[in-house]
Enzyme design. Sequence first.
Site, PDB file in Angstrom:
ATOM      1  N   ASP A  84       0.639 -19.381  -8.625  1.00 17.43           N
ATOM      2  CA  ASP A  84      -0.812 -19.450  -8.915  1.00 17.43           C
ATOM      3  C   ASP A  84      -1.092 -19.535 -10.417  1.00 17.43           C
ATOM      4  O   ASP A  84      -1.978 -20.257 -10.852  1.00 17.43           O
ATOM      5  CB  ASP A  84      -1.500 -18.171  -8.386  1.00 17.43           C
ATOM      6  N   GLY A 219     -16.389 -12.845 -12.697  1.00 14.83           N
ATOM      7  CA  GLY A 219     -16.333 -14.284 -12.955  1.00 14.83           C
ATOM      8  C   GLY A 219     -17.266 -14.653 -14.085  1.00 14.83           C
ATOM      9  O   GLY A 219     -17.553 -13.834 -14.970  1.00 14.83           O
ATOM     10  N   SER A 220     -17.773 -15.856 -14.042  1.00 21.68           N
ATOM     11  CA  SER A 220     -18.596 -16.355 -15.149  1.00 21.68           C
ATOM     12  C   SER A 220     -20.024 -15.843 -15.046  1.00 21.68           C
ATOM     13  O   SER A 220     -20.488 -15.431 -13.966  1.00 21.68           O
ATOM     14  CB  SER A 220     -18.624 -17.887 -15.070  1.00 21.68           C
ATOM     15  N   ALA A 222     -22.663 -17.742 -15.342  1.00 23.69           N
ATOM     16  CA  ALA A 222     -23.433 -18.712 -14.538  1.00 23.69           C
ATOM     17  C   ALA A 222     -23.301 -18.408 -13.053  1.00 23.69           C
ATOM     18  O   ALA A 222     -24.306 -18.327 -12.328  1.00 23.69           O
ATOM     19  CB  ALA A 222     -22.933 -20.127 -14.834  1.00 23.69           C
ATOM     20  N   THR A 223     -22.101 -18.179 -12.607  1.00 24.17           N
ATOM     21  CA  THR A 223     -21.908 -17.892 -11.177  1.00 24.17           C
ATOM     22  C   THR A 223     -22.392 -16.490 -10.847  1.00 24.17           C
ATOM     23  O   THR A 223     -22.978 -16.241  -9.787  1.00 24.17           O
ATOM     24  CB  THR A 223     -20.433 -18.073 -10.790  1.00 24.17           C
ATOM     25  N   GLY A 224     -22.219 -15.567 -11.790  1.00 27.14           N
ATOM     26  CA  GLY A 224     -22.727 -14.209 -11.574  1.00 27.14           C
ATOM     27  C   GLY A 224     -24.217 -14.202 -11.310  1.00 27.14           C
ATOM     28  O   GLY A 224     -24.714 -13.445 -10.471  1.00 27.14           O
ATOM     29  N   LYS A 226     -25.904 -16.624  -9.872  1.00 23.36           N
ATOM     30  CA  LYS A 226     -26.113 -17.120  -8.504  1.00 23.36           C
ATOM     31  C   LYS A 226     -25.813 -16.000  -7.485  1.00 23.36           C
ATOM     32  O   LYS A 226     -26.541 -15.816  -6.515  1.00 23.36           O
ATOM     33  CB  LYS A 226     -25.187 -18.303  -8.221  1.00 23.36           C
ATOM     34  N   GLU A 241     -19.091  -8.146 -13.104  1.00 22.74           N
ATOM     35  CA  GLU A 241     -18.252  -8.084 -14.313  1.00 22.74           C
ATOM     36  C   GLU A 241     -18.059  -9.527 -14.753  1.00 22.74           C
ATOM     37  O   GLU A 241     -17.332 -10.279 -14.097  1.00 22.74           O
ATOM     38  CB  GLU A 241     -16.910  -7.442 -13.975  1.00 22.74           C
ATOM     39  N   CYS A 275     -11.122 -11.348 -19.728  1.00 15.02           N
ATOM     40  CA  CYS A 275     -12.530 -11.123 -20.085  1.00 15.02           C
ATOM     41  C   CYS A 275     -12.640 -10.277 -21.347  1.00 15.02           C
ATOM     42  O   CYS A 275     -13.564 -10.434 -22.119  1.00 15.02           O
ATOM     43  CB  CYS A 275     -13.299 -10.488 -18.936  1.00 15.02           C
ATOM     44  N   GLU A 373     -18.153 -18.609 -24.269  1.00 18.63           N
ATOM     45  CA  GLU A 373     -16.841 -18.051 -23.924  1.00 18.63           C
ATOM     46  C   GLU A 373     -15.797 -19.169 -23.904  1.00 18.63           C
ATOM     47  O   GLU A 373     -15.881 -20.092 -23.108  1.00 18.63           O
ATOM     48  CB  GLU A 373     -16.898 -17.360 -22.564  1.00 18.63           C
TER      49      GLU A 373
HETATM   50  O1  TXE Z   1     -15.360 -18.457 -12.353  1.00 13.76           O
HETATM   51  P1  TXE Z   1     -16.526 -18.544 -11.333  1.00 13.76           P
HETATM   52  P2  TXE Z   1     -14.229 -19.449 -12.626  1.00 13.76           P
HETATM   53  C1  TXE Z   1     -15.313 -17.326 -17.095  1.00 13.76           C
HETATM   54  C2  TXE Z   1     -14.519 -18.341 -17.863  1.00 13.76           C
HETATM   55  C3  TXE Z   1     -14.424 -19.509 -16.903  1.00 13.76           C
HETATM   56  C4  TXE Z   1     -15.714 -19.386 -16.144  1.00 13.76           C
HETATM   57  C5  TXE Z   1     -15.554 -20.034 -14.780  1.00 13.76           C
HETATM   58  O2  TXE Z   1     -15.283 -18.733 -18.993  1.00 13.76           O
HETATM   59  O3  TXE Z   1     -14.461 -20.756 -17.547  1.00 13.76           O
HETATM   60  O4  TXE Z   1     -15.963 -17.990 -16.016  1.00 13.76           O
HETATM   61  O5  TXE Z   1     -14.369 -19.515 -14.177  1.00 13.76           O
HETATM   62  C6  TXE Z   1     -16.676 -17.722  -6.548  1.00 13.76           C
HETATM   63  N1  TXE Z   1     -21.431 -17.477  -4.582  1.00 13.76           N
HETATM   64  N2  TXE Z   1     -14.484 -16.318 -16.498  1.00 13.76           N
HETATM   65  O6  TXE Z   1     -14.479 -20.848 -12.116  1.00 13.76           O
HETATM   66  O7  TXE Z   1     -17.129 -19.888 -11.167  1.00 13.76           O
HETATM   67  C7  TXE Z   1     -15.496 -18.627  -6.847  1.00 13.76           C
HETATM   68  O8  TXE Z   1     -15.034 -19.231  -5.670  1.00 13.76           O
HETATM   69  C8  TXE Z   1     -20.375 -16.635  -4.442  1.00 13.76           C
HETATM   70  C9  TXE Z   1     -14.601 -14.995 -17.005  1.00 13.76           C
HETATM   71  O9  TXE Z   1     -13.051 -18.733 -12.095  1.00 13.76           O
HETATM   72  O10 TXE Z   1     -17.381 -17.459 -11.784  1.00 13.76           O
HETATM   73  C10 TXE Z   1     -14.497 -17.624  -7.424  1.00 13.76           C
HETATM   74  O11 TXE Z   1     -13.840 -16.920  -6.390  1.00 13.76           O
HETATM   75  N3  TXE Z   1     -19.162 -16.836  -5.019  1.00 13.76           N
HETATM   76  C11 TXE Z   1     -14.187 -14.009 -15.958  1.00 13.76           C
HETATM   77  C12 TXE Z   1     -15.388 -16.641  -8.180  1.00 13.76           C
HETATM   78  O12 TXE Z   1     -16.694 -16.829  -7.663  1.00 13.76           O
HETATM   79  C13 TXE Z   1     -19.018 -17.937  -5.794  1.00 13.76           C
HETATM   80  C14 TXE Z   1     -12.906 -14.373 -15.284  1.00 13.76           C
HETATM   81  C15 TXE Z   1     -15.410 -16.848  -9.686  1.00 13.76           C
HETATM   82  O13 TXE Z   1     -15.830 -18.170  -9.924  1.00 13.76           O
HETATM   83  C16 TXE Z   1     -20.064 -18.866  -6.001  1.00 13.76           C
HETATM   84  C17 TXE Z   1     -12.897 -15.752 -14.865  1.00 13.76           C
HETATM   85  C18 TXE Z   1     -21.311 -18.593  -5.363  1.00 13.76           C
HETATM   86  N4  TXE Z   1     -22.371 -19.402  -5.524  1.00 13.76           N
HETATM   87  C19 TXE Z   1     -13.693 -16.684 -15.464  1.00 13.76           C
HETATM   88  N5  TXE Z   1     -19.602 -19.852  -6.821  1.00 13.76           N
HETATM   89  C20 TXE Z   1     -13.953 -12.622 -16.550  1.00 13.76           C
HETATM   90  N6  TXE Z   1     -14.910 -12.114 -17.288  1.00 13.76           N
HETATM   91  O14 TXE Z   1     -12.934 -12.024 -16.288  1.00 13.76           O
HETATM   92  C21 TXE Z   1     -18.318 -19.557  -7.105  1.00 13.76           C
HETATM   93  N7  TXE Z   1     -17.955 -18.414  -6.489  1.00 13.76           N
END
Ligand code: TXE
Length: 496
Positions: A84, A219-220, A222-224, A226, A241, A275, A373
């Site tokens: 992975d 995660g990000s 933007a997704t956080g 949502k 987080e 992060c 970031e």
């Molecule tokens: O994160 P995402 P990604 C930052 C880093 C990276 C950016 C995107 O800058 O470029 O976030 O990374 C799920 N409803 N960090 O693509 O998009 C998705 O399937 C519910 C910082 O990994 O946030 C995945 O399992 N879930 C961070 C998870 O969310 C949804 C660590 C994270 O995806 C969704 C990683 C939705 N609408 C990235 N959309 C840190 N701070 O540690 C997506 N997902």
Amino acid sequence: MSTDPIASPPATHTLKVRNPRTGEADFELIVMTGADIEPIAQSMRTAQVEWKALGVIGRTKVLRAFREAIGNHRDAIITALEADTGRHRITTTEVDAVQGFIDAWAQLAPGLVENHAERPAGGLPKVGVRQRLQPYPLLGAIAPWNFPLLLSFIDAIPALFAGCAVLIKPSEVTPRFSVAIERCIATVPVLRDVLGFIRGDGRSGAALIEHVDVVAFTGSVATGQKVAAAAAAAFIPVFLELGGKDPVIVLPGSDLDRASTSILRASVLATGQACQSLERIYVHESQHDEFVELLAAKARAAKLSYPDVSQGIIGPLIFDRQAEIIRQHIEDAVAKGAHIVTGGEIKKLDGGMWIEPTVLTNVDHSMLVMTEETFGPVMPVMMYTDEAEAIRLANDTIFGLSAAIFGPTEEDAIRVAEQIDAGGISINDAGMTTMVFDACKMAFRSSGMGPSRMGTTGLSRFLRQQALYINRGAVVPIEAVAEGRSDADWLATMSR
Ligand code: TXE
């Protein structure tokens, strides 16, 4: 729930998964939908009643058996997680970390989940109060790709100790490990009915939110956002987080050898895909040139773990889209006047995306590398003239995850740290939030939402507070609220 973890629901949709070392799509992911998730969530809720009734001692016994099973499946989990992430040493650290979570919470949980003994209600001697702690029945934990195993379990383990059932959705970028860990979970009776994975992408994550009682998301930003909106629509609590843009300030008179060693490690560990990675470095003009020279020399010595995964320090970039973000940030900085002291080039090697630790100077806050970031081993160094300016620059961000301050004395560093709006601040070191498990620290500003995942709130946030009110005195008739009557009559009745 099926005990054979590989028997996934009929595939409605699949995703190819890229291997970060080879660039090949060598794994296929079945994208689960709400229709797949619903029956799993239902069976977990049923099993959770028994899981809660086991009590914290019974749950600890099962989770210790899980810890042992992880040890028995270690090689398979590491092999899958290495595929992975393209790295080995950190993969072993992730497995150790999950076992460490179980050890740590086994010590803390009994004191956090106990129901308090009855006590009299204030001012009502005939009324007894019993405080209860009731776990949310089902947690949905949604994890990112940068520490796939560790960030899948960092919230799941305390929630299980609290008495929740847990469904984990790993990132579609790094799903292989979840197949190996499912096989491990399947060997632990009772646990396999209250802990499981659903695989898929954002759609599966969105569907999961509709079937759980509380969400923990990493995660990000933007997704956080949502996820928070979806949790609000489902009217369930959500703990976020998210990303960071962690600053470090090096005050005049700091030990530059110490600072450069610590700042390099905290900036390039896990190839900067953490992060709590440092992303902005502020150094006083009097020490800037000497600091840059020291940092660049140490950065050049940190070699890629290519071609041999068991050598070197810097692994491949896990996510190719992130490699493009890093490239964009460096190009934008150079176009606006930044100077590349070392590194700076994204290299394609045997299909993998790699970048050597990169030091930039002559940067400013007009650049993406200082505001968004980057999430890579990139160290932009910015000169400042006075302390107030350094503090202003450090706080000039939407993020507030963590930070670091180096000073000639602890007092100097702490004085500045207390003016930085971030949740975890390292003093005369950096990146310490992952080293100190038992200190509560929230994610400030856009870096997160909800109680601290570290420290005791990491578990207590999964418990709802309930009160039992036991009246052993008279009940109050409605006449007590008739015009002309007083509260004293009410209390007198309750005390009879
Ligand atoms: O994160 P995402 P990604 C930052 C880093 C990276 C950016 C995107 O800058 O470029 O976030 O990374 C799920 N409803 N960090 O693509 O998009 C998705 O399937 C519910 C910082 O990994 O946030 C995945 O399992 N879930 C961070 C998870 O969310 C949804 C660590 C994270 O995806 C969704 C990683 C939705 N609408 C990235 N959309 C840190 N701070 O540690 C997506 N997902």
